[in-house]
Design an enzyme around this catalytic site. Structure first.
Site, PDB file in Angstrom:
ATOM      1  CB  CYS A   8      43.921  41.025  55.165  1.00  0.00           C
ATOM      2  SG  CYS A   8      43.640  39.615  54.597  1.00  0.00           S
ATOM      3  CE  LYS A  14      41.851  51.678  43.152  1.00  0.00           C
ATOM      4  NZ  LYS A  14      40.493  51.989  42.970  1.00  0.00           N
ATOM      5  NE  ARG A  73      34.802  46.447  49.333  1.00  0.00           N
ATOM      6  CZ  ARG A  73      35.766  45.632  48.276  1.00  0.00           C
ATOM      7  NH1 ARG A  73      36.189  44.664  47.680  1.00  0.00           N
ATOM      8  NH2 ARG A  73      36.307  46.704  47.416  1.00  0.00           N
ATOM      9  CB  CYS A  99      39.610  43.455  56.230  1.00  0.00           C
ATOM     10  SG  CYS A  99      38.800  43.057  53.895  1.00  0.00           S
ATOM     11  NE  ARG A 108      35.366  54.893  44.973  1.00  0.00           N
ATOM     12  CZ  ARG A 108      34.537  55.167  46.037  1.00  0.00           C
ATOM     13  NH1 ARG A 108      34.214  56.059  46.695  1.00  0.00           N
ATOM     14  NH2 ARG A 108      35.217  53.416  47.067  1.00  0.00           N
ATOM     15  CE1 TYR A 109      37.364  56.896  40.790  1.00  0.00           C
ATOM     16  CE2 TYR A 109      37.018  54.152  41.038  1.00  0.00           C
ATOM     17  CZ  TYR A 109      38.476  55.220  41.314  1.00  0.00           C
ATOM     18  OH  TYR A 109      39.093  55.503  41.746  1.00  0.00           O
ATOM     19  CG  ASP A 147      41.395  52.469  52.687  1.00  0.00           C
ATOM     20  OD1 ASP A 147      42.039  53.067  52.408  1.00  0.00           O
ATOM     21  OD2 ASP A 147      41.080  51.590  52.092  1.00  0.00           O
ATOM     22  CG  ASP A 193      40.692  54.278  47.772  1.00  0.00           C
ATOM     23  OD1 ASP A 193      40.428  54.456  47.094  1.00  0.00           O
ATOM     24  OD2 ASP A 193      40.956  52.855  47.381  1.00  0.00           O
ATOM     25  CB  CYS A 205      38.090  36.183  53.056  1.00  0.00           C
ATOM     26  SG  CYS A 205      37.231  37.556  52.258  1.00  0.00           S
ATOM     27  NE  ARG A 243      38.166  52.320  36.993  1.00  0.00           N
ATOM     28  CZ  ARG A 243      38.030  53.811  36.408  1.00  0.00           C
ATOM     29  NH1 ARG A 243      38.097  53.881  35.342  1.00  0.00           N
ATOM     30  NH2 ARG A 243      38.696  55.385  36.960  1.00  0.00           N
TER      31      ARG A 243
HETATM   32  S1  SF4 Z   1      41.712  42.624  51.647  1.00  0.00           S
HETATM   33 FE1  SF4 Z   1      39.459  41.872  53.089  1.00  0.00          FE
HETATM   34  S2  SF4 Z   1      38.659  41.341  51.082  1.00  0.00           S
HETATM   35 FE2  SF4 Z   1      41.113  40.615  50.637  1.00  0.00          FE
HETATM   36  S3  SF4 Z   1      41.513  38.974  51.530  1.00  0.00           S
HETATM   37 FE3  SF4 Z   1      41.494  39.886  53.787  1.00  0.00          FE
HETATM   38  S4  SF4 Z   1      39.850  40.028  54.183  1.00  0.00           S
HETATM   39 FE4  SF4 Z   1      39.512  39.850  52.036  1.00  0.00          FE
END
Ligand code: SF4
Length: 463
Positions: free
Chosen positions: A148, A354, A153, A151, A131-132, A310, A347, A144, A135
């Site tokens: 979370c 960002k 993703r 999350c 995107r940038y 997000d 974001d 993971c 980087r």
């Molecule tokens: S925020 Fe998403 S990528 Fe990060 S630890 Fe939690 S579940 Fe995994």
């Protein structure tokens, strides 16, 4: 035996009437030290089903079906270590809220986006987001230690590892793109890989001559600190300059185990930056965020970003207003060390990158008058004048000369027309003694360095 209570300890803390229902002793009383400190045991014994969770924390009868449905969409994973941070008596526990499925997640399951940051739109090869300009993000893992619920993703979280061939293609892309000088290796969580596998990826990246910086994004120091073992440390420090972005959200996550894991990484020369997410009901108040930031500073972890949550599908209940984030930032600036203050960012949805947001301290700016009206953290108002610019300084200097305020001098006797071609020997004046503006912006009045030194000596009190 008499208990001695120090004056500084509140009685309520010193002598709790009932012990808190949390900690390893509460949830896993028969687990040995050897098991507990083994990251692979922790990983294998994650709580992944509602039935397992219900053995530790009661699930009301009416919530089972909704939570089951939620877990079909996005898996659950809670390490025994992370579960041990949950206070079983607190129905609003901020740790459990981050990883346990909730009714809200079911109710809001249709709100939000699968890919709120449009990462797929900026993906030249699977796994890379470019995107940038200089980087890239490299997603090397789909798993993971904990999942979370907010999350960004969620869409990629499956236990199957990313195929090696895909990782090789990501490395190839970076190798043939000289503009890329910085890579963020993320996932999922890269530190859930075994050390050898991770090393095979880092060594390929480090062999790319134009790649200056490798950053790893990991929540493992928060959720599975046992993973930061000596073998991993020894391997990581071969691939400097290496940085790690960690992700602590709440002061309860700043445990001695987490501090030890961070300390090991820091001693290996790996700077740690924290990326917290502002989450409703978890950390959306000033006292909690302040406690988090101060605790991070004590662990030598730099507060880097505070993210607005997000617009992720199923995460509506975690989102706060932007006003709430600004209020928190307002409560930090001037009220705590500047070093402890992260940048609050949103974001940009769909791939804007960002965008920093925060309280407005610049109340008015007049570029013509070169004036700014500012407020400080106490609400006091200040006027700041900008420099007048080189042309105004030259004009004023020449006016002063014309008015006779500046006495013409012949310049230094010893260095007339020195090697630099200027009669006054300092490169700023003129042989006729006219004042001019030097590179630094100071008005020089045609005196030589020797003359100024001699004047200064004359003013020195005699012993
Ligand atoms: S925020 Fe998403 S990528 Fe990060 S630890 Fe939690 S579940 Fe995994």
């Amino acid at each position: 035996m008499q208990t001695i209570v120090p004056d500084s300890v509140p009685l309520s803390l010193a002598a709790p009437s009932t012990p808190k229902k949390s900690g390893r002793a509460h949830y896993y009383p028969s687990v040995t030290d050897e098991q507990w400190n083994d990251w692979k045991w922790q990983f294998r014994n994650r709580v992944t089903t509602l039935d397992e969770l219900a053995k530790f924390l009661p699930i009301p009868a009416g919530e089972w079906d909704m939570k089951r449905s939620v877990l079909k969409d996005f898996r659950m994973g809670i390490t025994p270590y992370y579960l041990s941070l949950v206070d079983a008596d607190d129905k609003d526990d901020p740790i459990l809220k981050q990883v346990g499925p909730t009714v809200e997640e079911y109710v809001y399951r249709d709100l939000g986006e699968e890919d709120p940051l449009g990462e797929e739109n900026y993906s030249p090869v699977p796994g890379i987001t470019h995107r940038y300009p200089d980087r890239v993000l490299m997603v090397i893992s789909n798993s993971c230690a904990i999942y979370c619920r907010y999350c960004t993703r969620k869409r990629i979280m499956y236990e199957d590892a990313v195929p090696d061939i895909e990782i090789d293609r990501m490395v190839e892309y970076i190798a043939k793109t000289p503009a890329v000088r910085d890579v963020v290796v993320s996932g999922g969580d890269p530190l859930t890989y075994g050390t050898k596998k991770l090393e095979s990826i880092l060594s390929k990246l480090r062999a790319i001559p134009h790649l200056e910086i490798i950053r790893i994004g990991s929540r493992v120091p928060v959720s599975l600190p046992q993973r930061i073992d000596d073998e991993l440390i020894e391997m990581l420090q071969k691939y400097h300059p290496l940085w790690i972005n960690v992700h602590f959200n709440h002061p309860s996550e700043l445990t001695p185990d987490a501090a030890k894991a961070c300390d090991k990484l820091l001693r290996a020369g790996i700077p740690l930056n924290n990326q917290a997410v502002l989450l409703r009901g978890v950390n959306d108040d000033l006292a909690t965020i302040k406690g988090l930031l101060h605790g991070l500073m004590k662990m030598r972890v730099r507060p880097y970003y505070l993210y607005q949550c997000d617009q992720i599908r199923g995460g509506e209940h975690f989102r706060t207003s932007i006003q709430k984030g600004i209020e928190i930032m307002e409560g930090l600036r001037g009220h705590t060390s500047g070093l402890a203050i992260p940048t609050y960012v949103i974001d940009g949805p769909g791939g804007g990158g960002k965008i920093p947001v925060g309280p407005n301290y610049l109340l008015h700016y007049d570029p013509k008058k070169k004036k700014a009206i500012l407020r400080n953290f106490q609400g006091r108002i200040f006027e700041y004048s900008e420099p007048q610019g080189r042309a105004a300084l030259v004009a004023k200097a020449n006016r002063l000369t014309k008015d006779g305020e500046v006495k013409p001098t012949a310049g230094p006797k010893s260095r007339t027309n020195g090697a630099n071609g200027h009669a006054n020997g300092n490169g700023n004046g003129h042989a006729d003694g006219k004042a001019v503006v030097g590179k630094s912006g100071w008005v020089h009045r045609g005196h030589s360095r020797e003359e100024r030194l001699s004047a200064a000596t004359d003013k020195t009190p005699k012993a």
